[in-house]
Structure formats: structure tokens, C-alpha cells
Scaffold this motif. Sequence first.
Motif, PDB file in Angstrom:
ATOM      1  N   LYS A  70       0.821  -1.221   0.000  1.00 49.97           N
ATOM      2  CA  LYS A  70       0.000   0.000   0.000  1.00 49.97           C
ATOM      3  C   LYS A  70       0.855   1.272   0.000  1.00 49.97           C
ATOM      4  CE  LYS A  70      -0.500   0.595   4.994  1.00 49.97           C
ATOM      5  NZ  LYS A  70      -1.352   0.653   6.169  1.00 49.97           N
ATOM      6  N   ILE A  71       2.097   1.183   0.436  1.00 50.35           N
ATOM      7  CA  ILE A  71       2.939   2.383   0.429  1.00 50.35           C
ATOM      8  C   ILE A  71       3.978   2.333  -0.687  1.00 50.35           C
ATOM      9  CG2 ILE A  71       2.674   3.262   2.773  1.00 50.35           C
ATOM     10  CD1 ILE A  71       5.167   1.592   3.515  1.00 50.35           C
ATOM     11  N   ASN A 158      -4.148  11.215   2.084  1.00 50.24           N
ATOM     12  CA  ASN A 158      -3.666  10.224   3.046  1.00 50.24           C
ATOM     13  C   ASN A 158      -2.261  10.578   3.550  1.00 50.24           C
ATOM     14  OD1 ASN A 158      -2.383   7.739   4.103  1.00 50.24           O
ATOM     15  ND2 ASN A 158      -4.270   6.756   3.435  1.00 50.24           N
ATOM     16  N   PRO A 159      -2.041  10.504   4.882  1.00 48.24           N
ATOM     17  CA  PRO A 159      -0.720  10.869   5.407  1.00 48.24           C
ATOM     18  C   PRO A 159       0.412   9.978   4.894  1.00 48.24           C
ATOM     19  CG  PRO A 159      -2.114   9.913   7.123  1.00 48.24           C
ATOM     20  CD  PRO A 159      -2.984  10.159   5.937  1.00 48.24           C
ATOM     21  N   LEU A 160       0.081   8.848   4.317  1.00 48.75           N
ATOM     22  CA  LEU A 160       1.134   7.992   3.760  1.00 48.75           C
ATOM     23  C   LEU A 160       1.500   8.384   2.323  1.00 48.75           C
ATOM     24  CD1 LEU A 160       0.139   4.460   5.094  1.00 48.75           C
ATOM     25  CD2 LEU A 160       1.332   6.327   6.229  1.00 48.75           C
ATOM     26  N   LEU A 163       5.154   8.857   1.681  1.00 47.30           N
ATOM     27  CA  LEU A 163       5.951   7.629   1.658  1.00 47.30           C
ATOM     28  C   LEU A 163       5.868   6.928   0.311  1.00 47.30           C
ATOM     29  CD1 LEU A 163       5.302   5.972   5.116  1.00 47.30           C
ATOM     30  CD2 LEU A 163       7.362   7.106   4.316  1.00 47.30           C
TER      31      LEU A 163
ATOM     32  N   ALA B  23      -8.447  -3.236   5.289  1.00 49.13           N
ATOM     33  CA  ALA B  23      -7.861  -2.635   4.081  1.00 49.13           C
ATOM     34  C   ALA B  23      -6.501  -2.022   4.392  1.00 49.13           C
ATOM     35  CB  ALA B  23      -8.804  -1.576   3.519  1.00 49.13           C
ATOM     36  N   ALA B  24      -6.388  -1.400   5.555  1.00 51.05           N
ATOM     37  CA  ALA B  24      -5.124  -0.740   5.898  1.00 51.05           C
ATOM     38  C   ALA B  24      -4.018  -1.749   6.191  1.00 51.05           C
ATOM     39  CB  ALA B  24      -5.328   0.171   7.104  1.00 51.05           C
ATOM     40  N   ILE B  47       3.374   3.663  11.246  1.00 52.09           N
ATOM     41  CA  ILE B  47       2.757   4.397  10.134  1.00 52.09           C
ATOM     42  C   ILE B  47       1.344   3.905   9.846  1.00 52.09           C
ATOM     43  CG2 ILE B  47       4.884   5.085   8.966  1.00 52.09           C
ATOM     44  CD1 ILE B  47       4.278   2.809   6.943  1.00 52.09           C
ATOM     45  N   LEU B  50      -1.277   6.047  11.543  1.00 51.61           N
ATOM     46  CA  LEU B  50      -1.596   7.261  10.767  1.00 51.61           C
ATOM     47  C   LEU B  50      -2.623   6.942   9.684  1.00 51.61           C
ATOM     48  CD1 LEU B  50       1.900   8.837   9.947  1.00 51.61           C
ATOM     49  CD2 LEU B  50       0.100   9.863  11.335  1.00 51.61           C
ATOM     50  N   ASP B  51      -2.363   5.833   9.011  1.00 49.59           N
ATOM     51  CA  ASP B  51      -3.205   5.425   7.892  1.00 49.59           C
ATOM     52  C   ASP B  51      -4.620   5.084   8.382  1.00 49.59           C
ATOM     53  OD1 ASP B  51      -3.871   4.668   5.290  1.00 49.59           O
ATOM     54  OD2 ASP B  51      -3.178   2.605   5.579  1.00 49.59           O
ATOM     55  N   PHE B  54      -6.593   8.111   9.329  1.00 50.08           N
ATOM     56  CA  PHE B  54      -7.061   8.825   8.135  1.00 50.08           C
ATOM     57  C   PHE B  54      -8.250   8.098   7.492  1.00 50.08           C
ATOM     58  CE2 PHE B  54      -7.056   9.377   3.526  1.00 50.08           C
ATOM     59  CZ  PHE B  54      -7.201  10.751   3.438  1.00 50.08           C
ATOM     60  N   ARG B  55      -8.141   6.780   7.438  1.00 52.89           N
ATOM     61  CA  ARG B  55      -9.219   6.011   6.797  1.00 52.89           C
ATOM     62  C   ARG B  55     -10.507   6.067   7.622  1.00 52.89           C
ATOM     63  NH1 ARG B  55      -7.165   1.560   3.050  1.00 52.89           N
ATOM     64  NH2 ARG B  55      -4.953   1.989   2.797  1.00 52.89           N
TER      65      ARG B  55
END
Lengths: 398, 144
Positions: A70-71, A158-160, A163, B23-24, B47, B50-51, B54-55
Motif C-alpha cells: 500500500k505504500i 492520506n498521510p502515507l 511515503l 484494508a489498511a 505508520i 496514521l493510515d 485517516f481512513r
Amino acid sequence: MNSRRVVVSGIGLLTALGNDLNSCWAAIQQGKTGISRTTLFDASGFKRQLAGEVKDFEPRDYFRFAKAIKITDRKTRLAVAAAAMALQDAGLAFEAKPSDQTFRPVESAPFESLGVLMGAGSSDLQVEEMARAIGEDPELRSAFDIPFFSSKILSGVNPLWLLVNLPNMVSTHVAIQVGAHGPNSTVMTDWIAGAQAVGEAAALIEAGEADLMLSGGSDSGVYALAFASYQQAGLFDPSPPLPSFTIGEAGAVLVLEEREHALKRGARVYAEVNGYSCAGSAADSSGQARALRLALEDVLAQTGWHAEDLNAICCASIFSDPYWNAERAAIESAFESCADAMPLIEYKSSVGHTLGASGAVDLALLLKSMQGTGKPSRALVNSLGYSGQAATLAVSQT
Amino acid sequence: MNRQEREEHEENLEQRVVRVVAAALDRKPSEIQPRDSLIDDLGAESIDFLDIRFRIETEFRIKVTDDELWEGNLRAEDPRLISETGITKEGMDLLRRRMPDFRWDRFPDGISKGDFPRLITIRTIVDYLKRRFEKEGAEAPKSQ
């Protein structure tokens, strides 16, 4: 003379022609093209709608830690896949797990000193993610109110995001996924990044900084922002007799290894890296020609090779992009009266211009072509940048 | 909301949180239990928090300030529940009552402050959202 020599002992490749080295090479031999209508995004608004896409690519088959997918952007995923295959090809610490066909490191992975030095291109910047956030502002206040745009709209990203888009992430994720703890860096010189990364990685081995390096290039230009940029730059306008520029994508990773290290473990050796040079010049066709001539002449001086010693020059631009005139001028300057007789080959017409991956893609395919010929061969790989940079690699099979 | 509606709402809330976290963290929703620790059971790293935050914000169309999303079960209304080094015996008793199905056997030597993130479960997030929407007297907004 430097006592440390560098060989290529593994190759991993994904291009529009196939998702591993052998299928890419088989397609080349059959004269196939990997270029087809763009499917990764809707390119119908662009002058050029063809691309060299990697097909049926499933990153999950190559990532040890799938959560990291995902990143990552497309080029990082292609790099991880190519790195896993390169290590497997080199007989190093990765083995296919029969149950699910994904790559796994064996427990004895000697990767404490394995380095990663990849060439990588730009990112797609996840324009769709931005567009979604901007869609939250139907009155378009953010068009004229930048503080509002920063605080209200960008906070919807999204904060990622960062990255995913940081340029060094290609080498970072390759190292994480394969467990490589050695030197780690990324070359970001756009079209010549792949060739330059291989040259720089070989230099690290020669200098004794590492015995093993994963190096090459990974890039994808198959996204709307890249198509828009190249169209704006005029590259999608045909310039007869040359066809329009065709964007591609690829992951190409080589295992570079100190020669004695490779021989000691009985590794199969594709070739030796005998020379590397790069140069920069003004970004017009005469500047590009000059930069490539300097790189070519430097490599010939390093190796002591002459025109008649060469079995092939793998060209950066022949028949496939607007810079062939510059490359031809460079070859004519470097080889003078012998230039017409030089055996020139190229792969971009089959896979598209794979941008920051292209130098490594060309090297991978060239080395595969040299395999099994049963005779010593020497070759050069040219890489020519959009902004007047050029690089040349010299390789030989003995 | 009558009782049946409230139960359905909570059920729905939990499913939505599970879907977001799945999902994250690259999991199947069917693999996730409400009592699962995001770190110990689902492999979340820094991290990922954070994700997930946000989600959750995007899913429920809310803004979550600071770490309030994670405080949930851990927030001690009475300062005596948390000491310099970790959770007091009273605090532990309270947590055990609130999280009866949590895998407390993972903490045979008690819970230090550094362990707090490991106590965050799916239920922590669901409870936070439930409290928040109750306080605001609103239902959770529908998914987009």
C-alpha cells in the motif's frame, strides 16, 4: 589495475514483453512487440495512446511483507519483483515456495553486506488521490486561496502519500523486502538512471565497499501525469521517419558481484562489467551528442577496446525516439571511419522507452543475448538522457 | 433509536471498522476479531496508525484530533488508575472489566506505558466512535 573485478551473476526483468527474463527474451527472439493500447489508465485524451505496459503483474507474488504494497508505487513494485527474481537467478538465498509461488528468503540469507543501488524515475504523485481531495471543494475556493488549499484540501490526502512518492523508496523497499543491509542509495537521473546505477554499484564493489549489489532500474511512465508531460514536451508528435515516442515501464535488476566472490560460490556468470562512464552537456541534440561521445570515448579508454573488438552496441534511441540523430552523431565521432560498420542493436521498439529503467533493461536483454553464444563477446550499452546526460557501460563475456 | 436499531447500528459500526482496518493492514475482514490487538494480532506498525486514523476519518466523515481515537479503553478518568510507570491495580481491574475478552495473558508482568499501543483493539475504535456519535446525538454518517 584494480584487482577487484565485477561480474553480473543474476538478472530479474519485467517488461511489456514478459514478467521474467526468459519470457522477455523469447518474445524478442520471436520478433514480438509488447506495445499495446494503454490499459492502466484512460489515455483516450492523449495524442499517443499506446504504451509498453507490464501485463498481469501481481506484486503480492514477490513481496515478503504484503502490507508494504500500500505504500509503494508501480515502479517500486516492479523493482521488488525484479530484485526477487534476480536473487533467485543468482542462486542467492531466495527460493520459490511451491505452495504459492511467492519468493522467500532461505534462513541462511547472507545479506548483511548486500547493497542496493537502483535507478528510479518519477512518481505518478497519485493524482487521483489529489483530485478526490479537491472534489471536496465544489466552490473551488482553493483555486485562489492557497492557505485554504493547504489546510483544508491537502489534509484530505492520506498521510502515507509522501511515503509512496518519495524518490528513494525504490531502493528502500527492495532492501526491506529482501533483507539487504548493505549500502543503499538511489540514482535519480531520469532516462540514464538505470545505466548509471549499474555503473555506480560496480564502482562500489571495485572499491571494496561491497561484494554483492542489487542494481538496475525501475520506472513506469504509464500514468496520466507522465503522458501529459511528454505530450506537452512534444514527444508525442511524430517526427518522420521516426515514429512517435512510446512510453513503457519495467523493472530490471542485476546482481553485481565481486568476481572472486562469485567464482568461489560457483555462481553462473553472465558477463563482466569492464567499464562505465557518464557525462552531462546542454540539453539540445548537439549537447546530447557531445555528452554521449565523451562517455563512449572514456569507456573505450578505460577498457582499451577498439571498434573492431566490439560485437554489439546496444543503442539508447535507434529507431524508437527523437534522439537517434544525437546518438548517431556520438557514435560517428567516437568510432570515426568505423562507425558505419558498428553492429547496432536496440530493444526500445519492443518494450517502449522504459525511462529510468531503460539502461538496465537494455543491459539485461543484451546479456541474455550474449548467453550461450559460445564465443567471447564484448559490447557497449548506451543510455541517453532527456536533459543532456549520457552514460555508457562496457561488458564482456569471456 | 430504539434498542434494536441501536444494536444494528453498533453491529454496522463494527463491520465498517473491521473493513477499514482490514484494508489498511492487508487482511481479510473475516480474519479479524473485535478483540484483536492492532499490533500483536494484526501486525500494525507506527505508520499504519496514521493510515487507519485517516481512513476512519474518511469513512465516517469526521476529524479526529490528537490521539483521542486510541485513548478509548485506556483513558483513565481517575488519575489514580495510571502511575508513573504504567497502570495501577485499580486501573487493571477497570481495563479487565471493559475488555473482558482481551488476551491479558500477554502481559504476565503487568502493563508499562510502552505497552499502551498494544492494548488498542478493533473494539477500542468502535467504542470511541460509539461514544462520539452518542455525545453528538448523531448516527454515524453512511459510507461514501
